[in-house]
Design a protein around this motif. Structure first.
Motif, PDB file in Angstrom:
ATOM      1  N   GLY A 126     -11.432  -0.457  -6.230  1.00  0.00           N
ATOM      2  CA  GLY A 126     -10.524  -0.327  -5.097  1.00  0.00           C
ATOM      3  C   GLY A 126     -10.808   0.921  -4.269  1.00  0.00           C
ATOM      4  N   ALA A 127     -11.069   2.031  -4.968  1.00  0.00           N
ATOM      5  CA  ALA A 127     -11.342   3.277  -4.252  1.00  0.00           C
ATOM      6  C   ALA A 127     -12.593   3.120  -3.393  1.00  0.00           C
ATOM      7  CB  ALA A 127     -11.526   4.426  -5.245  1.00  0.00           C
ATOM      8  N   GLU A 128     -13.589   2.471  -3.950  1.00  0.00           N
ATOM      9  CA  GLU A 128     -14.829   2.274  -3.197  1.00  0.00           C
ATOM     10  C   GLU A 128     -14.622   1.359  -1.995  1.00  0.00           C
ATOM     11  OE1 GLU A 128     -18.870   1.084  -4.547  1.00  0.00           O
ATOM     12  OE2 GLU A 128     -18.090   1.830  -6.444  1.00  0.00           O
ATOM     13  N   ALA A 129     -13.766   0.366  -2.158  1.00  0.00           N
ATOM     14  CA  ALA A 129     -13.474  -0.532  -1.032  1.00  0.00           C
ATOM     15  C   ALA A 129     -12.807   0.277   0.086  1.00  0.00           C
ATOM     16  CB  ALA A 129     -12.579  -1.682  -1.476  1.00  0.00           C
ATOM     17  N   ASN A 130     -11.883   1.163  -0.284  1.00  0.00           N
ATOM     18  CA  ASN A 130     -11.216   1.981   0.737  1.00  0.00           C
ATOM     19  C   ASN A 130     -12.166   3.003   1.364  1.00  0.00           C
ATOM     20  OD1 ASN A 130      -8.712   0.706   0.691  1.00  0.00           O
ATOM     21  ND2 ASN A 130      -7.997   1.909  -1.052  1.00  0.00           N
ATOM     22  N   GLU A 131     -13.051   3.563   0.545  1.00  0.00           N
ATOM     23  CA  GLU A 131     -14.079   4.471   1.094  1.00  0.00           C
ATOM     24  C   GLU A 131     -14.872   3.748   2.178  1.00  0.00           C
ATOM     25  OE1 GLU A 131     -15.644   7.563   0.315  1.00  0.00           O
ATOM     26  OE2 GLU A 131     -14.107   8.202  -1.094  1.00  0.00           O
ATOM     27  N   SER A 138       1.819   6.853  -0.625  1.00  0.00           N
ATOM     28  CA  SER A 138       0.823   5.783  -0.781  1.00  0.00           C
ATOM     29  C   SER A 138      -0.117   6.098  -1.937  1.00  0.00           C
ATOM     30  CB  SER A 138       0.001   5.670   0.501  1.00  0.00           C
ATOM     31  OG  SER A 138      -0.648   6.902   0.773  1.00  0.00           O
ATOM     32  N   PHE A 139      -0.940   5.107  -2.288  1.00  0.00           N
ATOM     33  CA  PHE A 139      -2.021   5.333  -3.250  1.00  0.00           C
ATOM     34  C   PHE A 139      -3.234   4.538  -2.805  1.00  0.00           C
ATOM     35  CE2 PHE A 139      -4.624   4.768  -6.985  1.00  0.00           C
ATOM     36  CZ  PHE A 139      -4.610   6.025  -7.552  1.00  0.00           C
ATOM     37  N   HIS A 140      -4.367   5.242  -2.607  1.00  0.00           N
ATOM     38  CA  HIS A 140      -5.559   4.543  -2.129  1.00  0.00           C
ATOM     39  C   HIS A 140      -6.789   4.796  -2.990  1.00  0.00           C
ATOM     40  CE1 HIS A 140      -3.435   3.067   1.346  1.00  0.00           C
ATOM     41  NE2 HIS A 140      -3.058   4.295   1.678  1.00  0.00           N
ATOM     42  N   GLY A 141      -6.644   5.590  -4.060  1.00  0.00           N
ATOM     43  CA  GLY A 141      -7.787   5.782  -4.950  1.00  0.00           C
ATOM     44  C   GLY A 141      -7.996   7.229  -5.326  1.00  0.00           C
ATOM     45  N   ARG A 142      -9.047   7.468  -6.133  1.00  0.00           N
ATOM     46  CA  ARG A 142      -9.254   8.794  -6.739  1.00  0.00           C
ATOM     47  C   ARG A 142     -10.553   9.471  -6.334  1.00  0.00           C
ATOM     48  NH1 ARG A 142      -5.429  10.514 -10.735  1.00  0.00           N
ATOM     49  NH2 ARG A 142      -4.411   8.695 -11.590  1.00  0.00           N
ATOM     50  N   LEU A 177      -2.670   1.389   5.296  1.00  0.00           N
ATOM     51  CA  LEU A 177      -1.380   1.231   4.601  1.00  0.00           C
ATOM     52  C   LEU A 177      -1.413   0.086   3.602  1.00  0.00           C
ATOM     53  CD1 LEU A 177       0.025  -1.404   6.125  1.00  0.00           C
ATOM     54  CD2 LEU A 177       0.454   0.305   7.873  1.00  0.00           C
ATOM     55  N   GLU A 178      -0.497   0.153   2.638  1.00  0.00           N
ATOM     56  CA  GLU A 178      -0.310  -0.934   1.675  1.00  0.00           C
ATOM     57  C   GLU A 178       0.867  -1.794   2.150  1.00  0.00           C
ATOM     58  OE1 GLU A 178      -0.169   1.131  -2.527  1.00  0.00           O
ATOM     59  OE2 GLU A 178       0.094   2.604  -0.946  1.00  0.00           O
ATOM     60  N   PRO A 179       0.764  -3.113   2.025  1.00  0.00           N
ATOM     61  CA  PRO A 179       1.902  -3.964   2.416  1.00  0.00           C
ATOM     62  C   PRO A 179       3.106  -3.783   1.491  1.00  0.00           C
ATOM     63  CG  PRO A 179      -0.043  -5.296   1.905  1.00  0.00           C
ATOM     64  CD  PRO A 179      -0.387  -3.885   1.573  1.00  0.00           C
ATOM     65  N   VAL A 227      -5.620  -2.672   5.977  1.00  0.00           N
ATOM     66  CA  VAL A 227      -4.576  -2.972   4.998  1.00  0.00           C
ATOM     67  C   VAL A 227      -5.201  -2.965   3.604  1.00  0.00           C
ATOM     68  CG1 VAL A 227      -2.859  -4.617   4.224  1.00  0.00           C
ATOM     69  CG2 VAL A 227      -3.111  -4.174   6.655  1.00  0.00           C
ATOM     70  N   ASP A 228      -4.668  -2.075   2.772  1.00  0.00           N
ATOM     71  CA  ASP A 228      -5.141  -1.920   1.398  1.00  0.00           C
ATOM     72  C   ASP A 228      -4.448  -2.972   0.535  1.00  0.00           C
ATOM     73  OD1 ASP A 228      -5.484  -1.196  -1.266  1.00  0.00           O
ATOM     74  OD2 ASP A 228      -5.278   0.961  -0.912  1.00  0.00           O
ATOM     75  N   GLU A 229      -5.206  -4.017   0.212  1.00  0.00           N
ATOM     76  CA  GLU A 229      -4.678  -5.132  -0.589  1.00  0.00           C
ATOM     77  C   GLU A 229      -5.219  -5.076  -2.016  1.00  0.00           C
ATOM     78  OE1 GLU A 229      -2.587  -7.670   0.272  1.00  0.00           O
ATOM     79  OE2 GLU A 229      -2.516  -7.589   2.468  1.00  0.00           O
ATOM     80  N   VAL A 230      -5.618  -3.874  -2.440  1.00  0.00           N
ATOM     81  CA  VAL A 230      -6.204  -3.736  -3.772  1.00  0.00           C
ATOM     82  C   VAL A 230      -5.223  -4.234  -4.836  1.00  0.00           C
ATOM     83  CG1 VAL A 230      -6.983  -2.021  -5.477  1.00  0.00           C
ATOM     84  CG2 VAL A 230      -7.821  -1.925  -3.129  1.00  0.00           C
ATOM     85  N   GLN A 231      -3.944  -3.880  -4.680  1.00  0.00           N
ATOM     86  CA  GLN A 231      -2.946  -4.314  -5.668  1.00  0.00           C
ATOM     87  C   GLN A 231      -2.230  -5.593  -5.231  1.00  0.00           C
ATOM     88  OE1 GLN A 231       0.734  -2.218  -8.106  1.00  0.00           O
ATOM     89  NE2 GLN A 231      -0.999  -0.997  -7.548  1.00  0.00           N
ATOM     90  N   THR A 232      -1.994  -5.739  -3.946  1.00  0.00           N
ATOM     91  CA  THR A 232      -1.170  -6.852  -3.446  1.00  0.00           C
ATOM     92  C   THR A 232      -1.973  -8.117  -3.155  1.00  0.00           C
ATOM     93  OG1 THR A 232      -1.487  -5.846  -1.278  1.00  0.00           O
ATOM     94  CG2 THR A 232       0.612  -5.430  -2.365  1.00  0.00           C
ATOM     95  N   ALA A 241      -9.758  -5.450  -4.666  1.00  0.00           N
ATOM     96  CA  ALA A 241     -10.430  -5.143  -5.947  1.00  0.00           C
ATOM     97  C   ALA A 241      -9.599  -5.827  -7.035  1.00  0.00           C
ATOM     98  CB  ALA A 241     -10.561  -3.648  -6.173  1.00  0.00           C
ATOM     99  N   LYS A 242      -9.215  -5.084  -8.063  1.00  0.00           N
ATOM    100  CA  LYS A 242      -8.341  -5.572  -9.128  1.00  0.00           C
ATOM    101  C   LYS A 242      -8.504  -7.064  -9.452  1.00  0.00           C
ATOM    102  CE  LYS A 242      -4.817  -1.944  -8.864  1.00  0.00           C
ATOM    103  NZ  LYS A 242      -4.643  -1.396 -10.200  1.00  0.00           N
ATOM    104  N   ALA A 243      -7.599  -7.925  -8.936  1.00  0.00           N
ATOM    105  CA  ALA A 243      -7.576  -9.340  -9.346  1.00  0.00           C
ATOM    106  C   ALA A 243      -8.772 -10.139  -8.833  1.00  0.00           C
ATOM    107  CB  ALA A 243      -6.275  -9.990  -8.873  1.00  0.00           C
TER     108      ALA A 243
HETATM  109  C1  LIG Z   1      -3.195   0.066  -3.457  1.00  0.00           C
HETATM  110  C2  LIG Z   1      -4.331   0.625  -4.258  1.00  0.00           C
HETATM  111  N1  LIG Z   1      -5.433   1.052  -3.637  1.00  0.00           N
HETATM  112  C3  LIG Z   1      -6.478   1.551  -4.302  1.00  0.00           C
HETATM  113  C4  LIG Z   1      -6.439   1.663  -5.688  1.00  0.00           C
HETATM  114  C5  LIG Z   1      -7.612   2.237  -6.410  1.00  0.00           C
HETATM  115  O1  LIG Z   1      -8.321   1.226  -7.069  1.00  0.00           O
HETATM  116  P1  LIG Z   1      -9.343   1.580  -8.222  1.00  0.00           P
HETATM  117  O2  LIG Z   1      -8.560   2.144  -9.343  1.00  0.00           O
HETATM  118  O3  LIG Z   1     -10.000   0.253  -8.561  1.00  0.00           O
HETATM  119  O4  LIG Z   1     -10.326   2.538  -7.659  1.00  0.00           O
HETATM  120  C6  LIG Z   1      -5.301   1.234  -6.374  1.00  0.00           C
HETATM  121  C7  LIG Z   1      -5.228   1.370  -7.844  1.00  0.00           C
HETATM  122  O5  LIG Z   1      -4.191   1.321  -8.449  1.00  0.00           O
HETATM  123  C8  LIG Z   1      -4.224   0.702  -5.652  1.00  0.00           C
HETATM  124  O6  LIG Z   1      -3.103   0.294  -6.259  1.00  0.00           O
END
Ligand SMILES: Cc1ncc(COP(=O)(O)O)c(C=O)c1O
Length: 392
Positions: free
Chosen positions: A107-112, A133-137, A186-188, A219-224, A248-250
């Motif tokens: 997910g972090a790489e997708a946002n990068e 918000s949360f977009h990665g590490r 943003l996350e939905p 739109v960050d759909e990593v979780q949603t 990412a994730k699912a």
């Molecule tokens: C909305 C959102 N974006 C990005 C991430 C980061 O994804 P990843 O842990 O696969 O790098 C997460 C992880 O929880 C997330 O919930």
């Protein structure tokens, strides 16, 4: 090997960067996990919204075995058939004009990738993000993350290109988006921030302001994403189409894979050499992603997420009237958060005693993001455990 030995090896040989629970699983099937002593748990965490098809899904297992025996990895120096097919499958579920995909590993790489793409496509340098918000590490996605607790200690690495506004404040959005803004991200539904859905007004304002001022909406759909909220993508609840979507994730049901989706026009800003990764979209991960999409379509899991999720949230709301420990039940589809304040951790422990895994996010919200195939008896078991907890 028993759990004592695993704990000892973990403490001795692993970085202690996770606050791990003292649990260790050996295998999983459907929505169930089994620990080293054979105890069964109902898994309502699903690897944090990852295992949407449940554990050891036969179609995923057979795709992995078949593809691993054929070709696991080949460089992106070459055409990759499974990657092209996975992209076609994604274009089949994403609304037009989001028909181009770029694969990565998380997910972090997708946002990068999304942030780099927005800067490249617009030639601008600032990004608007939301508090909580949360977009990665990674250092850029951590900078985009509106929660200082994750950033503390890493400040010298954090790029200062982000302008933070309150989530769900169209007014602040209005003053933050300028002619220097490359993107709004943003996350939905803010997931790690405590399962907080965006208001319709906020998402619509984001779309309109981006259009008006020439910025891109990410739109960050990593979780949603991937059916979690009862539609393929969370933004579809709002009747808007973003310029860039991250996943990412699912998408891999546990196989590490991420993706960004965009329009042909925006995607064209990345030329050969602009961006890339060794593993991204390799044949194994891409074959799994394609199977995930096929199984979700075949078994109508997005529809199930919507139907079961809204029924379950209703049941939780009616349980919430007893006792007052639950202040709010939020979310969409099978992404459900119960605001429980200090009781959240206590309920997590009570659920664990009954053999149910839930997770606490934002320090006060019990989050449930189960496999989309979760059975009705498992849902009822959570409800009875919650009822007993509230009565006690
Ligand atoms: C909305 C959102 N974006 C990005 C991430 C980061 O994804 P990843 O842990 O696969 O790098 C997460 C992880 O929880 C997330 O919930």
């Amino acid at each position: 090997m028993d759990i004592d030995k695993v704990r000892e090896l973990d403490h001795r040989f692993l970085f202690q960067n996770y606050g791990r629970q003292d649990l260790c699983f050996e295998r999983g099937e459907k929505e169930f996990l089994y620990d080293l002593s054979g105890r069964r748990y109902i898994d309502l965490v699903a690897g944090i919204a990852v295992n949407s098809l449940g554990h050891s899904h036969p179609d995923i297992v057979s795709t992995i075995c078949r593809q691993a025996g054929r070709l696991m990895h080949v460089s992106n120096l070459y055409l990759v058939r499974e990657q092209a097919l996975a992209a076609e499958a994604l274009a089949g579920v994403a609304p037009a004009p989001l028909e181009k995909a770029l694969f990565c590993n998380s997910g972090a790489e997708a946002n990068e990738g999304a942030l780099k793409l927005a800067v490249k496509a617009t030639g601008r340098g600032r990004v608007v993000s939301t508090k909580n918000s949360f977009h990665g590490r990674t250092s850029v996605t951590l900078s985009a993350t509106g929660q200082p607790k994750y950033q503390s200690g890493f400040e010298p690495l954090l790029p200062k290109v982000f302008d933070f506004i309150d989530y769900n404040s169209p007014e602040q959005l209005k003053s933050a988006v300028t002619r220097n803004t490359a993107a709004v991200i943003l996350e939905p539904i803010q997931g790690e921030g405590g399962v907080v859905p965006a208001s319709e007004e906020f998402i619509r304002a984001a779309r309109d302001l981006c259009d008006e001022r020439g910025a891109l909406l990410i739109v960050d759909e990593v979780q949603t994403g991937m059916g979690r909220t009862g539609k393929w993508f969370g933004f579809q609840h709002y009747g808007v189409v973003p310029d860039i979507v991250t996943l990412a994730k699912a998408l891999g049901n546990g196989m590490p894979i991420g993706a960004l989706l965009s329009t042909p026009e925006i995607a064209a800003s990345f030329k050969p050499g602009s961006h890339g990764t060794t593993f991204g979209g390799n044949p194994l991960a891409a074959a799994v992603a394609r199977t995930v999409i096929e199984v979700m379509r075949r078994d109508k899991l997005v529809e199930r997420s919507a139907e079961l999720g809204s029924r379950w949230s209703q049941e939780l709301r009616s349980l919430a009237v007893h006792g007052g420990a639950i202040k709010d039940v939020r979310g969409r589809g099978l992404m459900i958060g119960m605001e429980m304040g200090d009781e959240a951790k206590r309920f997590q422990e009570a659920a664990l005693e009954s053999g149910i895994l839930v997770n606490v996010c934002g320090g006060r919200v019990v989050r449930m993001v189960p496999p989309l195939i979760v059975s009705e008896p498992s849902v009822r078991e959570l409800n009875s455990t919650l009822k007993r907890f509230l009565e006690a």
